[in-house]
Design a protein around this motif. Sequence first.
Motif, PDB file in Angstrom:
ATOM      1  N   PHE A  16     -30.655 -32.878 -49.551  1.00 26.34           N
ATOM      2  CA  PHE A  16     -29.636 -31.899 -49.916  1.00 26.34           C
ATOM      3  C   PHE A  16     -29.250 -31.014 -48.742  1.00 26.34           C
ATOM      4  O   PHE A  16     -28.095 -30.652 -48.577  1.00 26.34           O
ATOM      5  CB  PHE A  16     -30.087 -31.041 -51.111  1.00 26.34           C
ATOM      6  N   SER A  17     -30.212 -30.678 -47.896  1.00 22.13           N
ATOM      7  CA  SER A  17     -29.914 -29.851 -46.719  1.00 22.13           C
ATOM      8  C   SER A  17     -29.002 -30.601 -45.757  1.00 22.13           C
ATOM      9  O   SER A  17     -28.058 -30.035 -45.219  1.00 22.13           O
ATOM     10  CB  SER A  17     -31.201 -29.459 -45.992  1.00 22.13           C
ATOM     11  N   LEU A  18     -29.302 -31.870 -45.536  1.00 18.14           N
ATOM     12  CA  LEU A  18     -28.473 -32.656 -44.621  1.00 18.14           C
ATOM     13  C   LEU A  18     -27.072 -32.872 -45.174  1.00 18.14           C
ATOM     14  O   LEU A  18     -26.089 -32.813 -44.435  1.00 18.14           O
ATOM     15  CB  LEU A  18     -29.134 -34.009 -44.332  1.00 18.14           C
ATOM     16  N   SER A  19     -26.950 -33.086 -46.463  1.00 16.69           N
ATOM     17  CA  SER A  19     -25.617 -33.300 -47.041  1.00 16.69           C
ATOM     18  C   SER A  19     -24.805 -32.005 -47.014  1.00 16.69           C
ATOM     19  O   SER A  19     -23.588 -32.039 -46.873  1.00 16.69           O
ATOM     20  CB  SER A  19     -25.710 -33.848 -48.457  1.00 16.69           C
ATOM     21  N   ALA A  20     -25.448 -30.867 -47.122  1.00 16.42           N
ATOM     22  CA  ALA A  20     -24.734 -29.594 -47.054  1.00 16.42           C
ATOM     23  C   ALA A  20     -24.235 -29.325 -45.645  1.00 16.42           C
ATOM     24  O   ALA A  20     -23.211 -28.677 -45.448  1.00 16.42           O
ATOM     25  CB  ALA A  20     -25.631 -28.451 -47.520  1.00 16.42           C
ATOM     26  N   CYS A  21     -24.956 -29.833 -44.643  1.00 17.40           N
ATOM     27  CA  CYS A  21     -24.576 -29.619 -43.247  1.00 17.40           C
ATOM     28  C   CYS A  21     -23.554 -30.638 -42.754  1.00 17.40           C
ATOM     29  O   CYS A  21     -22.995 -30.480 -41.679  1.00 17.40           O
ATOM     30  CB  CYS A  21     -25.805 -29.683 -42.342  1.00 17.40           C
ATOM     31  N   ALA A  22     -23.344 -31.699 -43.516  1.00 17.27           N
ATOM     32  CA  ALA A  22     -22.408 -32.740 -43.077  1.00 17.27           C
ATOM     33  C   ALA A  22     -21.005 -32.162 -42.954  1.00 17.27           C
ATOM     34  O   ALA A  22     -20.571 -31.363 -43.765  1.00 17.27           O
ATOM     35  CB  ALA A  22     -22.407 -33.897 -44.073  1.00 17.27           C
ATOM     36  N   LYS A  23     -20.305 -32.596 -41.915  1.00 22.01           N
ATOM     37  CA  LYS A  23     -18.945 -32.110 -41.680  1.00 22.01           C
ATOM     38  C   LYS A  23     -17.992 -32.683 -42.709  1.00 22.01           C
ATOM     39  O   LYS A  23     -18.080 -33.844 -43.070  1.00 22.01           O
ATOM     40  CB  LYS A  23     -18.468 -32.512 -40.282  1.00 22.01           C
ATOM     41  N   LYS A  24     -17.101 -31.849 -43.156  1.00 24.35           N
ATOM     42  CA  LYS A  24     -16.039 -32.293 -44.051  1.00 24.35           C
ATOM     43  C   LYS A  24     -14.983 -32.984 -43.189  1.00 24.35           C
ATOM     44  O   LYS A  24     -14.711 -32.557 -42.075  1.00 24.35           O
ATOM     45  CB  LYS A  24     -15.412 -31.095 -44.762  1.00 24.35           C
ATOM     46  N   PRO A  25     -14.361 -34.062 -43.689  1.00 25.91           N
ATOM     47  CA  PRO A  25     -13.334 -34.728 -42.883  1.00 25.91           C
ATOM     48  C   PRO A  25     -12.128 -33.822 -42.671  1.00 25.91           C
ATOM     49  O   PRO A  25     -11.788 -33.012 -43.520  1.00 25.91           O
ATOM     50  CB  PRO A  25     -12.957 -35.953 -43.701  1.00 25.91           C
ATOM     51  N   VAL A  26     -11.520 -33.977 -41.514  1.00 23.73           N
ATOM     52  CA  VAL A  26     -10.321 -33.216 -41.190  1.00 23.73           C
ATOM     53  C   VAL A  26      -9.176 -33.777 -42.013  1.00 23.73           C
ATOM     54  O   VAL A  26      -9.057 -34.987 -42.190  1.00 23.73           O
ATOM     55  CB  VAL A  26     -10.016 -33.324 -39.680  1.00 23.73           C
ATOM     56  N   LYS A  27      -8.334 -32.901 -42.530  1.00 22.56           N
ATOM     57  CA  LYS A  27      -7.214 -33.356 -43.357  1.00 22.56           C
ATOM     58  C   LYS A  27      -5.905 -32.952 -42.692  1.00 22.56           C
ATOM     59  O   LYS A  27      -5.634 -31.772 -42.508  1.00 22.56           O
ATOM     60  CB  LYS A  27      -7.299 -32.760 -44.755  1.00 22.56           C
ATOM     61  N   LEU A  28      -5.098 -33.950 -42.346  1.00 24.98           N
ATOM     62  CA  LEU A  28      -3.767 -33.704 -41.799  1.00 24.98           C
ATOM     63  C   LEU A  28      -2.734 -33.967 -42.889  1.00 24.98           C
ATOM     64  O   LEU A  28      -2.913 -34.849 -43.721  1.00 24.98           O
ATOM     65  CB  LEU A  28      -3.488 -34.632 -40.613  1.00 24.98           C
ATOM     66  N   VAL A  29      -1.654 -33.201 -42.847  1.00 30.36           N
ATOM     67  CA  VAL A  29      -0.593 -33.351 -43.840  1.00 30.36           C
ATOM     68  C   VAL A  29       0.754 -33.295 -43.135  1.00 30.36           C
ATOM     69  O   VAL A  29       1.003 -32.394 -42.337  1.00 30.36           O
ATOM     70  CB  VAL A  29      -0.664 -32.225 -44.901  1.00 30.36           C
ATOM     71  N   PHE A  30       1.618 -34.282 -43.428  1.00 26.52           N
ATOM     72  CA  PHE A  30       2.993 -34.255 -42.928  1.00 26.52           C
ATOM     73  C   PHE A  30       3.844 -33.402 -43.849  1.00 26.52           C
ATOM     74  O   PHE A  30       3.655 -33.405 -45.064  1.00 26.52           O
ATOM     75  CB  PHE A  30       3.598 -35.670 -42.901  1.00 26.52           C
ATOM     76  N   ALA A  31       4.789 -32.680 -43.264  1.00 26.09           N
ATOM     77  CA  ALA A  31       5.778 -31.933 -44.052  1.00 26.09           C
ATOM     78  C   ALA A  31       7.147 -32.265 -43.484  1.00 26.09           C
ATOM     79  O   ALA A  31       7.445 -31.875 -42.365  1.00 26.09           O
ATOM     80  CB  ALA A  31       5.515 -30.434 -43.998  1.00 26.09           C
ATOM     81  N   PRO A  32       7.941 -33.017 -44.191  1.00 39.82           N
ATOM     82  CA  PRO A  32       7.742 -33.639 -45.497  1.00 39.82           C
ATOM     83  C   PRO A  32       6.888 -34.899 -45.371  1.00 39.82           C
ATOM     84  O   PRO A  32       6.685 -35.411 -44.269  1.00 39.82           O
ATOM     85  CB  PRO A  32       9.167 -33.988 -45.926  1.00 39.82           C
ATOM     86  N   LYS A  33       6.422 -35.434 -46.507  1.00 38.24           N
ATOM     87  CA  LYS A  33       5.606 -36.655 -46.504  1.00 38.24           C
ATOM     88  C   LYS A  33       6.467 -37.906 -46.393  1.00 38.24           C
ATOM     89  O   LYS A  33       5.984 -38.967 -46.054  1.00 38.24           O
ATOM     90  CB  LYS A  33       4.758 -36.733 -47.767  1.00 38.24           C
ATOM     91  N   GLU A  34       7.751 -37.753 -46.721  1.00 33.68           N
ATOM     92  CA  GLU A  34       8.699 -38.863 -46.606  1.00 33.68           C
ATOM     93  C   GLU A  34      10.005 -38.330 -46.041  1.00 33.68           C
ATOM     94  O   GLU A  34      10.481 -37.277 -46.451  1.00 33.68           O
ATOM     95  CB  GLU A  34       8.962 -39.507 -47.966  1.00 33.68           C
ATOM     96  N   VAL A  35      10.571 -39.065 -45.086  1.00 29.32           N
ATOM     97  CA  VAL A  35      11.865 -38.706 -44.505  1.00 29.32           C
ATOM     98  C   VAL A  35      12.878 -39.711 -45.016  1.00 29.32           C
ATOM     99  O   VAL A  35      12.739 -40.916 -44.786  1.00 29.32           O
ATOM    100  CB  VAL A  35      11.822 -38.733 -42.957  1.00 29.32           C
TER     101      VAL A  35
END
Length: 131
Positions: A16-35
């Motif tokens: 549980f300690s190791l899973s709490a320390c694991a990095k969250k993935p970086v999230k990129l978002v396009f604005a707009p998502k569709e052109v």
Amino acid sequence: MIHYIQRVSLFLLLVFSLSACAKKPVKLVFAPKEVKMGVITKNPVKHELTVELKNKGKENAYINDVRTSCTCVKGYPQKMIIKPGEKIKVKITVDTKDFLMGEFSKDLGVYIRGNDTPTMLKISGTMKRIE
């Protein structure tokens, strides 16, 4: 038996300690998502678009690659490292020289270090003859 319970408890605490320390993935978002380019013609042959790309994660995003569904689309990020909460511009060129008449759909994916799945942008429109 008590030693077994202590070992299992220690093991679970470590997991549980190791899973709490694991990095969250970086999230990129396009604005707009569709052109949606709408109805376009082959004159001009090259069309330029600009979209925003935002880092919604808590870590820096390091762009490794920008891939597209065809050689007719190219993407140029403003910078290759995006800080948390930062927005950058991505310049996109679409070369319609070899497009057929009718509807088209192209994809652009931004790949970053640590994420296997790219952040995708869809580009669509309709090619019309010059009259």
